[in-house]
Design an enzyme around this catalytic site. Sequence first.
Site, PDB file in Angstrom:
ATOM      1  N   ARG A   1      -2.182  -2.797  -3.476  1.00  0.00           N
ATOM      2  CA  ARG A   1      -1.928  -3.352  -2.144  1.00  0.00           C
ATOM      3  C   ARG A   1      -1.666  -4.857  -2.140  1.00  0.00           C
ATOM      4  NH1 ARG A   1      -3.499  -0.525   2.165  1.00  0.00           N
ATOM      5  NH2 ARG A   1      -4.573  -2.228   3.246  1.00  0.00           N
TER       6      ARG A   1
ATOM      7  N   HIS B   1      -6.370  -3.870  -6.486  1.00  0.00           N
ATOM      8  CA  HIS B   1      -6.542  -3.686  -5.039  1.00  0.00           C
ATOM      9  C   HIS B   1      -5.815  -2.435  -4.560  1.00  0.00           C
ATOM     10  CE1 HIS B   1      -8.384  -6.353  -1.903  1.00  0.00           C
ATOM     11  NE2 HIS B   1      -7.821  -5.467  -1.102  1.00  0.00           N
TER      12      HIS B   1
ATOM     13  N   TYR C   1      -1.768   2.450   6.737  1.00  0.00           N
ATOM     14  CA  TYR C   1      -2.504   1.251   6.326  1.00  0.00           C
ATOM     15  C   TYR C   1      -3.328   1.526   5.076  1.00  0.00           C
ATOM     16  CZ  TYR C   1      -5.829  -2.623   6.413  1.00  0.00           C
ATOM     17  OH  TYR C   1      -6.596  -3.707   6.062  1.00  0.00           O
TER      18      TYR C   1
END
Length: 396
Positions: free
Chosen positions: A278, A275, A24
Amino acid sequence: MIISAASDYRAAAQRTLPPFLFHYIDGGAYAEYTLRRNVEDLSQVALRQRVLKNMSDLSLETTLFNETLSMPVALAPVGLCGMYARRGEVQAAAAADAKGIPFTLSTVSVCPIEEVAPTLKRPMWFQLYVLRDRGFMRNALERAKAAGCSTLVFTVDMPTPGARYRDAHSGMSGPNAAMRRYWQAVMHPKWAWDVGLNGRPHDLGNISAYLGKPTGLEDYIGWLANNFDPSISWKDLEWIREFWDGPMVIKGILDPEDARDAVRFGADGIVVSNHGGRQLDGVLSSARALPAIADAVKGDIAILADSGIRNGLDVVRMIALGADTVLLGRAYLYALATAGKAGVANLLDLIEKEMKVAMTLTGAKSISEISGDSLVQELGKSLPAALAPMSKGDAT
């Protein structure tokens, strides 16, 4: 294990964390082209070595939004930080506080504002998304202000979540995700004991406080998916200013025209950021985007940058490209997952030492002396073949 760099912490974190958590934070959007370019482009920024400059009085100290920072670094907002170590936001914030740099709490943190802020000597920063539920936004702003948060980081590059293929494969999302996460946790007993059992509650603290009920990982995914607001516009800044009178930083700027708009709409700072690769794959790396943005607005607004920064040399490179300060994200999460507060503190010490080496060997005694003159060539103006614009073939 010998720890001498953020890459060592990454390797250790991969062993410690269940795969759904490691991937993640480690992964990016789509094929992760931009994720890789963030690091690769920055690594190719060449600095001018200067010698015999008497560097005995070198200083990393800088000032931002009337705050004195021991070095031009802040910890970026990271969602679910409290899943990477027991009450992870509290531990990371403590390390930043001891180092004399800001910590930024995410909207979707595990530990709420009221748990983190009282533990710190210096005011923390707070990050906010634009969400459909304006009542939540107002509540979060009021709570951040009441807790003494000094700076608002307003993230604007998430009107919709990015397409992150790794999440489906790792168990963060996709079929049978909850069961897959359970078995992954069982196979990682150190994490399961320290965080899974003793790090509770695993609520999204800021959201739970507003909703008045616990929120778990499934709620995190569902609530955010339903609340990201594609209608976001510059006028939302005017609405936020009704409830926030402190410094406001717009995070997610990659285009000079957007940077100029941030100045026009009264922002105090911007974060040049994709980001961490992402959100939208194939956009410019932050290092590639930064020089043109600095040319457009340097001196009119504070310029921060993130994405791809892994060491103190990268910090110096970003400042030479036009940033005033940088944000660290993944690098400190790896350290946090490996050794908690002590890991983050050690990483910050490493970055400080690496910055001092880079500045000593480039003849910059202070942060203000790091500039475009420190570069052999500015990224984006005279690109080597490896940084040539992406061809159609590269995009497939």
